[in-house]
Design a protein around this motif. Structure first.
Motif, mmCIF file in Angstrom:
data_model
loop_
_atom_site.group_PDB
_atom_site.id
_atom_site.type_symbol
_atom_site.label_atom_id
_atom_site.label_comp_id
_atom_site.label_asym_id
_atom_site.label_seq_id
_atom_site.Cartn_x
_atom_site.Cartn_y
_atom_site.Cartn_z
ATOM 1 N N LEU A 19 0.839 -1.221 0.000
ATOM 2 C CA LEU A 19 0.000 0.000 0.000
ATOM 3 C C LEU A 19 0.868 1.264 0.000
ATOM 4 O O LEU A 19 0.506 2.271 -0.605
ATOM 5 N N ILE A 20 2.012 1.199 0.661
ATOM 6 C CA ILE A 20 2.922 2.368 0.606
ATOM 7 C C ILE A 20 3.375 2.556 -0.842
ATOM 8 O O ILE A 20 3.366 3.675 -1.367
ATOM 9 N N GLU A 21 3.731 1.461 -1.487
ATOM 10 C CA GLU A 21 4.193 1.587 -2.883
ATOM 11 C C GLU A 21 3.087 2.113 -3.787
ATOM 12 O O GLU A 21 3.330 2.977 -4.629
ATOM 13 N N GLU A 22 1.882 1.594 -3.606
ATOM 14 C CA GLU A 22 0.761 2.055 -4.453
ATOM 15 C C GLU A 22 0.501 3.542 -4.271
ATOM 16 O O GLU A 22 0.061 4.224 -5.184
ATOM 17 N N ASN A 23 0.743 4.024 -3.070
ATOM 18 C CA ASN A 23 0.465 5.442 -2.770
ATOM 19 C C ASN A 23 1.734 6.296 -2.756
ATOM 20 O O ASN A 23 1.769 7.351 -2.124
ATOM 21 N N LYS A 24 2.739 5.825 -3.467
ATOM 22 C CA LYS A 24 4.066 6.459 -3.394
ATOM 23 C C LYS A 24 4.028 7.953 -3.739
ATOM 24 O O LYS A 24 4.577 8.778 -3.005
ATOM 25 N N VAL A 62 10.459 17.181 -3.511
ATOM 26 C CA VAL A 62 9.561 16.046 -3.741
ATOM 27 C C VAL A 62 10.295 14.904 -4.449
ATOM 28 O O VAL A 62 10.004 13.724 -4.210
ATOM 29 N N GLY A 63 11.279 15.260 -5.289
ATOM 30 C CA GLY A 63 12.044 14.225 -6.003
ATOM 31 C C GLY A 63 12.785 13.324 -5.017
ATOM 32 O O GLY A 63 12.879 12.115 -5.207
ATOM 33 N N LEU A 64 13.305 13.928 -3.959
ATOM 34 C CA LEU A 64 14.033 13.159 -2.939
ATOM 35 C C LEU A 64 13.062 12.237 -2.187
ATOM 36 O O LEU A 64 13.353 11.060 -1.945
ATOM 37 N N ALA A 65 11.901 12.790 -1.830
ATOM 38 C CA ALA A 65 10.908 11.976 -1.113
ATOM 39 C C ALA A 65 10.451 10.805 -1.977
ATOM 40 O O ALA A 65 10.241 9.698 -1.482
ATOM 41 N N LYS A 66 10.334 11.058 -3.284
ATOM 42 C CA LYS A 66 9.857 10.022 -4.208
ATOM 43 C C LYS A 66 10.907 8.937 -4.438
ATOM 44 O O LYS A 66 10.578 7.776 -4.597
ATOM 45 N N THR A 67 12.174 9.327 -4.437
ATOM 46 C CA THR A 67 13.204 8.330 -4.757
ATOM 47 C C THR A 67 13.838 7.719 -3.503
ATOM 48 O O THR A 67 14.370 6.621 -3.561
ATOM 49 N N ILE A 68 13.815 8.433 -2.399
ATOM 50 C CA ILE A 68 14.484 7.908 -1.189
ATOM 51 C C ILE A 68 13.474 7.591 -0.073
ATOM 52 O O ILE A 68 13.288 6.443 0.307
ATOM 53 N N ILE A 94 10.098 7.516 0.562
ATOM 54 C CA ILE A 94 8.917 6.635 0.522
ATOM 55 C C ILE A 94 9.280 5.223 0.050
ATOM 56 O O ILE A 94 8.849 4.239 0.678
ATOM 57 N N PRO A 95 10.114 5.087 -1.005
ATOM 58 C CA PRO A 95 10.524 3.721 -1.360
ATOM 59 C C PRO A 95 11.201 3.005 -0.189
ATOM 60 O O PRO A 95 10.994 1.820 0.033
ATOM 61 N N ARG A 96 11.975 3.762 0.582
ATOM 62 C CA ARG A 96 12.661 3.132 1.711
ATOM 63 C C ARG A 96 11.666 2.716 2.802
ATOM 64 O O ARG A 96 11.842 1.683 3.462
ATOM 65 N N ALA A 97 10.624 3.513 3.001
ATOM 66 C CA ALA A 97 9.609 3.124 3.994
ATOM 67 C C ALA A 97 8.961 1.799 3.571
ATOM 68 O O ALA A 97 8.772 0.890 4.397
ATOM 69 N N ALA A 98 8.662 1.677 2.274
ATOM 70 C CA ALA A 98 8.078 0.416 1.767
ATOM 71 C C ALA A 98 9.083 -0.721 1.952
ATOM 72 O O ALA A 98 8.719 -1.824 2.390
ATOM 73 N N SER A 99 10.359 -0.457 1.636
ATOM 74 C CA SER A 99 11.390 -1.506 1.789
ATOM 75 C C SER A 99 11.542 -1.926 3.243
ATOM 76 O O SER A 99 11.770 -3.097 3.525
ATOM 77 N N ASN A 100 11.479 -0.954 4.151
ATOM 78 C CA ASN A 100 11.623 -1.306 5.576
ATOM 79 C C ASN A 100 10.563 -2.342 5.973
ATOM 80 O O ASN A 100 10.871 -3.326 6.653
ATOM 81 N N MET A 101 9.321 -2.084 5.552
ATOM 82 C CA MET A 101 8.243 -3.003 5.923
ATOM 83 C C MET A 101 8.475 -4.372 5.285
ATOM 84 O O MET A 101 8.342 -5.409 5.937
ATOM 85 N N LYS A 102 8.864 -4.342 4.004
ATOM 86 C CA LYS A 102 9.066 -5.608 3.283
ATOM 87 C C LYS A 102 10.275 -6.371 3.838
ATOM 88 O O LYS A 102 10.226 -7.576 4.032
ATOM 89 N N PHE A 103 11.341 -5.640 4.082
ATOM 90 C CA PHE A 103 12.583 -6.257 4.542
ATOM 91 C C PHE A 103 12.358 -7.006 5.869
ATOM 92 O O PHE A 103 12.746 -8.166 6.025
#
Ligand code: NDP
Length: 480
Positions: A75-80, A95-101, A103-112
């Motif tokens: 859901l984090i990825e879908e709402n990136k 916003v470019g930093l938030a989009k590339t670092i 939010i993707p990292r928040a999704a990775s943290n959960m997945k990892f």
């Protein structure tokens, strides 16, 4: 005006007192939402809910916990895009930093951590023919997670993901300065079907919410990321209660550039490691040490590149330097620039407030600032500024730069630029740092130990270190 709510017992609720704090957009200086001004009563409700939820969550098959967390990650990825815009607005970061670092990292943290827990095994020790021991690892119970404003959702999820995956329930407090994405995250948790009470998010000021979490007798462990002073206060309260403590604190990281480095890569990465997120990353290299032979060349190239960084509205995709997080913070950073001048420093570039036409006229923008001519032991070179300010310093020998690098009370990270692998290994061993990057910066493998030495913290996050922190061990000894 938009309202942010606490997430307690699965519900989005105001604070018991129904008082609110204004949430300011750093790029405009205007209030744009309201945050619950919570206190110990809200923490108590959150704790009761977490305590109740622990009974089931800790017993849930690990695969089920993992599945729910993976749903949250998806859901984090879908709402990136939406989350990145919210993070940028709340924090001032491009916003470019938030989009590339972020939010993707928040999704990775959960997945990892959702998948990591599936591989978390415990040891066994055989004692000749006498007995076999095995280590039983159990979740601790209700744990507290307290996070800062610089990488809001990124660091928030970095703590709660391993805590939840290991079977704990959580009372969490994001920074009151950047609460928005933690609130949006609570909506995602509801949508993903996280059982009520497993995660509780209480918004508000540090002394009114963070302190009651730290002081709470039922909260058995505290994972904290923030300033060293706050870490000290937390340790004073938590240590006599024998709580488990993980403290990720401030830094004053050296960026060491030897004359045998890959010059172009060292310069361009140093621009990033100095000014990414307006220099508000605990891992930014704020003291740059350049070997004498290449000092002038490095200085010229570095300053030119810094002057080309686009400062502007964080909403614009070309912006590289956004707003600092708050009025208080920009004033603190400015005061350090003044101090540097008093200490004899020369401003090579930057140092001034930037006024941006249009909606950002009242925002907190500061030029990226490069200072030279300071002694290694002056306050500017010893204290954490946590903004877009770096010093350039020169050195001749390895021993000399090691002394400079290790001279601060901090020891979070270091960066070393050299093509000589033996020197790189020698330096890595001698530097007081929890993390050493050689010929790179902020390259992160989530399995590695993460944390600092000296006043930069206690304990290590990352990979199985995080699960070790968020579990208690029992050794079971069985006689043959
Ligand atoms: P603070 O220490 O001011 O705050 C961190 C969190 O603690 C916030 O949620 C804050 O709430 C809360 N808090 C404040 N007082 C107390 C208290 N008495 N008891 C419990 N909680 C409290 O840090 P900042 O938010 O200013 O973050 C910047 C700092 O974080 C820098 O020093 C930086 O180096 C460090 N940091 C370290 C990292 C690492 O991994 N080592 C990573 C990122 C940042 P409130 O916001 O309401 O004050």
């Amino acid at each position: 005006m938009d309202k942010i709510f606490n997430y307690i017992d699965g519900q989005l609720v105001p604070s018991k007192s129904n008082k609110w704090i204004e949430n300011v957009e750093p790029a405009t200086g205007q209030t744009y939402s309201l945050i619950p001004d919570s206190d110990h009563e809200d923490v108590e409700l959150a704790f009761s809910s977490a305590e109740e939820a622990f009974k089931e969550w800790s017993q849930k098959p690990v695969q089920e916990r993992s599945d729910i967390m993976l749903k949250i990650s998806s859901l984090i990825e879908e709402n990136k895009a939406f989350l990145a815009e919210a993070e940028s607005r709340d924090n001032g970061k491009p916003v470019g930093l938030a989009k590339t670092i972020d939010i993707p990292r928040a999704a990775s943290n959960m997945k990892f951590f959702a998948t990591g827990i599936l591989h978390y095994a415990s040891e066994s020790h055989q004692l000749n023919d006498v007995a076999i021991n095995y280590t039983l690892r159990k979740p601790i119970g209700v744990v507290g997670c307290i996070s800062p404003w610089n990488l809001p959702l990124y660091l928030f999820t970095w703590k709660i993901a391993p805590a939840l995956a290991a079977g704990n329930t959580v009372v969490a407090k994001p920074s009151e300065i950047t609460p928005m994405t933690a609130f949006l995250f609570s909506e995602i948790c509801i949508e993903a079907g996280l059982p009520k009470g497993v995660l509780n998010i209480v918004h508000g000021y540090g002394p009114k919410v963070g302190a009651p979490i730290t002081e709470h007798k039922g909260i058995k462990a505290i994972s904290f990321t923030g300033g060293t002073k706050t870490g000290e206060q937390i340790a004073k309260v938590a240590a006599p209660m024998f709580k488990k403590l993980s403290l990720e604190l401030g830094g004053k990281n050296p960026n060491i550039i030897f004359d045998d480095c890959n010059f172009d890569k060292a310069v361009s990465t140093s621009v990033l490691s100095s000014f990414a997120n307006q220099g508000q990353i605990c891992l930014c290299g704020s003291r740059i040490f350049v070997q004498e032979k290449i000092y002038e060349k490095f200085k010229a190239e570095f300053v030119k590149k810094v002057q080309n960084l686009t400062i502007g509205d964080p909403k614009n995709k070309d912006t590289k330097i956004g707003a600092l997080v708050s009025k208080d913070h920009i004033e603190k950073v400015q005061s350090y620039i003044e101090l540097a001048k008093q200490e004899g420093g020369t401003i090579l570039t930057g140092g001034k407030i930037v006024s941006i036409e249009g909606r950002c006229k009242k925002g907190y923008f500061l030029e990226p600032t490069v200072i030279e001519g300071l002694s290694y032991d002056c306050r500017t070179n010893q204290e954490e500024i946590f903004g877009p300010v770096v010093t350039l310093n020169t050195f001749q020998t390895e021993d000399e730069v090691l002394m400079y690098a290790n001279s601060t009370p901090y020891g979070l990270s270091s960066t070393v630029w050299t093509e000589n692998i033996t020197k790189a290994n020698r330096m890595s061993k001698a530097l007081d740092a929890g993390i050493v990057w050689v010929n790179c910066w902020l390259v992160r493998d989530l399995r590695t130990p993460f944390g600092g030495v000296k006043n930069s913290g206690v304990g290590r996050e990352g990979g199985f270190n995080a699960f070790n922190f968020f579990t208690e061990q029992t050794n079971v000894c069985i006689s043959y």
